[in-house]
Design a protein around this motif. Structure first.
Motif, PDB file in Angstrom:
ATOM      1  N   PHE A  41      23.852  61.301  32.292  1.00 19.30           N
ATOM      2  CA  PHE A  41      22.156  60.886  32.647  1.00 19.30           C
ATOM      3  C   PHE A  41      22.022  59.842  32.009  1.00 19.30           C
ATOM      4  CE2 PHE A  41      18.029  61.638  32.299  1.00 19.30           C
ATOM      5  CZ  PHE A  41      17.593  62.010  33.765  1.00 19.30           C
ATOM      6  N   LEU A  42      21.941  60.146  30.556  1.00 19.08           N
ATOM      7  CA  LEU A  42      21.893  58.672  30.185  1.00 19.08           C
ATOM      8  C   LEU A  42      22.190  57.281  30.432  1.00 19.08           C
ATOM      9  CD1 LEU A  42      22.614  59.880  26.213  1.00 19.08           C
ATOM     10  CD2 LEU A  42      19.640  60.396  27.351  1.00 19.08           C
ATOM     11  N   VAL A  43      23.192  57.596  31.049  1.00 17.37           N
ATOM     12  CA  VAL A  43      23.702  56.053  31.715  1.00 17.37           C
ATOM     13  C   VAL A  43      23.044  55.747  33.363  1.00 17.37           C
ATOM     14  CG1 VAL A  43      25.667  54.946  32.290  1.00 17.37           C
ATOM     15  CG2 VAL A  43      25.926  56.580  30.382  1.00 17.37           C
ATOM     16  N   PHE A  44      23.278  56.569  33.662  1.00 14.28           N
ATOM     17  CA  PHE A  44      22.409  56.026  35.021  1.00 14.28           C
ATOM     18  C   PHE A  44      20.927  56.583  35.228  1.00 14.28           C
ATOM     19  CE2 PHE A  44      26.808  56.514  36.429  1.00 14.28           C
ATOM     20  CZ  PHE A  44      27.051  55.596  36.952  1.00 14.28           C
ATOM     21  N   GLN A  45      20.270  56.969  34.130  1.00 11.50           N
ATOM     22  CA  GLN A  45      18.543  58.129  34.203  1.00 11.50           C
ATOM     23  C   GLN A  45      17.824  56.172  34.488  1.00 11.50           C
ATOM     24  OE1 GLN A  45      16.845  58.307  30.934  1.00 11.50           O
ATOM     25  NE2 GLN A  45      17.969  57.093  29.241  1.00 11.50           N
ATOM     26  N   LYS A  46      17.905  54.825  34.575  1.00 10.42           N
ATOM     27  CA  LYS A  46      17.311  53.545  34.781  1.00 10.42           C
ATOM     28  C   LYS A  46      17.318  53.972  36.593  1.00 10.42           C
ATOM     29  CE  LYS A  46      17.232  48.748  34.674  1.00 10.42           C
ATOM     30  NZ  LYS A  46      17.807  47.483  34.184  1.00 10.42           N
ATOM     31  N   TYR A  47      18.718  53.748  36.969  1.00  6.58           N
ATOM     32  CA  TYR A  47      18.286  54.061  38.374  1.00  6.58           C
ATOM     33  C   TYR A  47      18.029  54.881  39.118  1.00  6.58           C
ATOM     34  CZ  TYR A  47      21.468  50.842  37.077  1.00  6.58           C
ATOM     35  OH  TYR A  47      21.976  48.724  35.986  1.00  6.58           O
ATOM     36  N   PHE A  48      18.179  56.433  37.949  1.00  2.00           N
ATOM     37  CA  PHE A  48      17.930  57.112  38.634  1.00  2.00           C
ATOM     38  C   PHE A  48      16.160  57.694  39.201  1.00  2.00           C
ATOM     39  CE2 PHE A  48      16.513  62.145  38.121  1.00  2.00           C
ATOM     40  CZ  PHE A  48      17.120  62.608  39.932  1.00  2.00           C
ATOM     41  N   VAL A  49      15.552  56.892  37.842  1.00  2.00           N
ATOM     42  CA  VAL A  49      13.991  56.736  38.124  1.00  2.00           C
ATOM     43  C   VAL A  49      13.478  56.308  39.308  1.00  2.00           C
ATOM     44  CG1 VAL A  49      12.158  56.454  36.389  1.00  2.00           C
ATOM     45  CG2 VAL A  49      13.924  57.887  35.551  1.00  2.00           C
ATOM     46  N   THR A  50      13.949  54.778  39.055  1.00  2.00           N
ATOM     47  CA  THR A  50      13.543  54.176  39.645  1.00  2.00           C
ATOM     48  C   THR A  50      13.800  54.108  41.110  1.00  2.00           C
ATOM     49  OG1 THR A  50      15.087  51.999  38.215  1.00  2.00           O
ATOM     50  CG2 THR A  50      14.001  51.320  40.652  1.00  2.00           C
ATOM     51  N   SER A  51      14.857  54.879  41.812  1.00  2.00           N
ATOM     52  CA  SER A  51      14.991  55.189  42.707  1.00  2.00           C
ATOM     53  C   SER A  51      14.103  56.687  43.459  1.00  2.00           C
ATOM     54  CB  SER A  51      16.403  56.208  42.757  1.00  2.00           C
ATOM     55  OG  SER A  51      16.599  56.812  44.172  1.00  2.00           O
ATOM     56  N   VAL A  52      13.854  57.195  42.204  1.00  2.00           N
ATOM     57  CA  VAL A  52      12.602  58.526  42.931  1.00  2.00           C
ATOM     58  C   VAL A  52      11.105  57.897  42.557  1.00  2.00           C
ATOM     59  CG1 VAL A  52      11.919  60.277  41.578  1.00  2.00           C
ATOM     60  CG2 VAL A  52      14.226  59.968  41.350  1.00  2.00           C
ATOM     61  N   VAL A  53      10.682  57.300  41.728  1.00  2.00           N
ATOM     62  CA  VAL A  53       9.536  56.336  41.563  1.00  2.00           C
ATOM     63  C   VAL A  53       9.560  55.107  43.601  1.00  2.00           C
ATOM     64  CG1 VAL A  53       8.307  54.036  40.721  1.00  2.00           C
ATOM     65  CG2 VAL A  53       8.890  56.262  39.370  1.00  2.00           C
ATOM     66  N   GLY A  54      10.439  54.504  43.516  1.00  2.00           N
ATOM     67  CA  GLY A  54      11.039  53.932  44.382  1.00  2.00           C
ATOM     68  C   GLY A  54      10.632  55.028  45.960  1.00  2.00           C
ATOM     69  N   SER A  55      11.072  55.895  45.683  1.00  2.00           N
ATOM     70  CA  SER A  55      10.981  56.697  47.565  1.00  2.00           C
ATOM     71  C   SER A  55       9.182  57.355  47.017  1.00  2.00           C
ATOM     72  CB  SER A  55      12.169  57.977  46.907  1.00  2.00           C
ATOM     73  OG  SER A  55      13.311  57.211  46.900  1.00  2.00           O
ATOM     74  N   SER A  56       9.003  57.884  46.108  1.00  2.00           N
ATOM     75  CA  SER A  56       7.451  58.191  46.643  1.00  2.00           C
ATOM     76  C   SER A  56       6.566  57.592  47.186  1.00  2.00           C
ATOM     77  CB  SER A  56       7.294  58.954  45.124  1.00  2.00           C
ATOM     78  OG  SER A  56       7.176  57.352  44.359  1.00  2.00           O
ATOM     79  N   VAL A  57       6.719  56.571  46.540  1.00  2.00           N
ATOM     80  CA  VAL A  57       5.649  54.438  46.830  1.00  2.00           C
ATOM     81  C   VAL A  57       5.871  54.711  48.303  1.00  2.00           C
ATOM     82  CG1 VAL A  57       4.887  52.057  46.238  1.00  2.00           C
ATOM     83  CG2 VAL A  57       5.513  53.607  44.607  1.00  2.00           C
ATOM     84  N   ALA A  62      22.749  55.388  42.430  1.00  2.00           N
ATOM     85  CA  ALA A  62      22.944  55.797  40.886  1.00  2.00           C
ATOM     86  C   ALA A  62      22.542  57.307  41.187  1.00  2.00           C
ATOM     87  CB  ALA A  62      21.864  55.462  40.144  1.00  2.00           C
ATOM     88  N   THR A  63      21.097  58.141  42.122  1.00  2.00           N
ATOM     89  CA  THR A  63      20.834  58.914  42.503  1.00  2.00           C
ATOM     90  C   THR A  63      21.708  59.978  43.123  1.00  2.00           C
ATOM     91  OG1 THR A  63      18.734  57.862  42.762  1.00  2.00           O
ATOM     92  CG2 THR A  63      18.481  60.285  43.640  1.00  2.00           C
ATOM     93  N   VAL A  64      22.210  59.608  43.590  1.00  2.00           N
ATOM     94  CA  VAL A  64      23.454  60.298  44.805  1.00  2.00           C
ATOM     95  C   VAL A  64      24.855  61.054  43.743  1.00  2.00           C
ATOM     96  CG1 VAL A  64      25.286  60.332  46.351  1.00  2.00           C
ATOM     97  CG2 VAL A  64      22.963  59.398  46.759  1.00  2.00           C
ATOM     98  N   SER A  65      25.206  59.721  42.720  1.00  2.00           N
ATOM     99  CA  SER A  65      26.186  60.075  42.010  1.00  2.00           C
ATOM    100  C   SER A  65      25.394  61.119  40.962  1.00  2.00           C
ATOM    101  CB  SER A  65      26.121  59.051  41.036  1.00  2.00           C
ATOM    102  OG  SER A  65      26.934  57.489  42.360  1.00  2.00           O
TER     103      SER A  65
END
Length: 280
Positions: free
Chosen positions: A262-278, A200-203
């Protein structure tokens, strides 16, 4: 009784400021696009009326969509084809390469990873002229493939996928190997399905990059047949003599697909960013 937290208040204030910086230009763009009077638009410029619609008309949108000299539908089709081919092929190729770097066997992996990181820090503009000479030799100028093929492989996408795949449990990969699965089978059945947040992030990032691409399409396209929206927007601005209503309508139509994606993929995008930071 709640204790006032200045840091939380500061973060909230910063978020509001950022939100206003994004929404204010968007509201102005939409408001002007709905105003059919060019004279009225020029009068309202720099006032509050530029952000609050006084009249609502789709006249500017009709003129943009029906312009025989700047065919918006053709530009949109060109852009969608280039974007989906580039992003779609890039997801599979970059993720497969990253999985091989993370779980393949052989000393080549570290060397390739070093090369990928080295290429990543090189500005894309520095490679534009050599790449242009190369595609000219292939006879690809003014075509779809010249806008797609050079950008399928992405060092940034490979690195993102590599970061994710390298954190998969080793026991999971070894168990699959014990069961007789080959590297591609492990990637296809285990690695790729688990990498949805990264996909999702890469997309999203790839979509934005390809959708807003300007310099390269400007250099390799010659007419409306293969021209994408980014170049068409500049051409439309130059031929309309600053008819702001039409220009803003063109800009709104060009922006809508980005917002939808962005509205369609925002959930996965935020999940990826948060997961990467953790994990980082």
């Amino acid at each position: 009784m709640k204790i006032f937290n200045p840091y939380k208040a500061l973060r909230t204030l910063a978020a509001v400021v950022i939100l206003l910086c994004v929404l204010v230009p968007l509201s102005m763009m939409v408001t002007l696009s709905l105003n059919p009077s060019e004279e009225n638009i020029l009068i309202n410029m720099g006032t509050l009326h530029a952000f609050i619609p006084e009249t609502v008309s789709l006249q500017n949108y009709k003129e943009v969509l029906n312009d025989p000299y700047q065919p918006f539908a053709r530009y949109l089709l060109n852009t969608l084809l280039v974007v989906f081919c580039t992003v779609g092929a890039g997801i599979f190729i970059n993720s497969a390469a990253a999985f091989a770097l993370a779980w393949g066997r052989g000393g080549y992996r570290k060397i390739y990873l070093m090369v990928i990181i080295a290429v990543f820090v090189i500005p894309g503009e520095a490679l534009t002229i050599p790449l242009l000479l190369l595609v000219s030799k292939f006879g690809w100028i003014d075509s779809y493939q010249v806008q797609i093929v050079p950008f399928i492989a992405s060092t940034f996408s490979i690195f993102l996928f590599y970061q994710f795949f390298s954190k998969l449990p080793q026991e999971l990969i070894e168990a699959a190997r014990i069961d007789g699965a080959r590297l591609f089978q492990i990637y296809f059945k285990i690695g790729f399905p688990l990498s949805t947040p990264v996909i999702a992030t890469v997309s999203i990032l790839g979509f934005l990059d390809a959708w807003n691409s300007y310099l390269w399409p400007l250099m390799v396209t010659r007419g409306t047949e293969f021209r994408p929206l980014g170049v068409a927007m500049a051409a439309f601005f130059g031929t309309q003599q600053a008819y702001w209503g039409n220009i803003m309508a063109f800009a709104v139509l060009m922006t809508l697909p980005i917002i939808i994606v962005f509205l369609v993929f925002q959930k996965y995008f935020v999940t990826s960013v948060v997961g990467s930071s953790v994990k980082g």
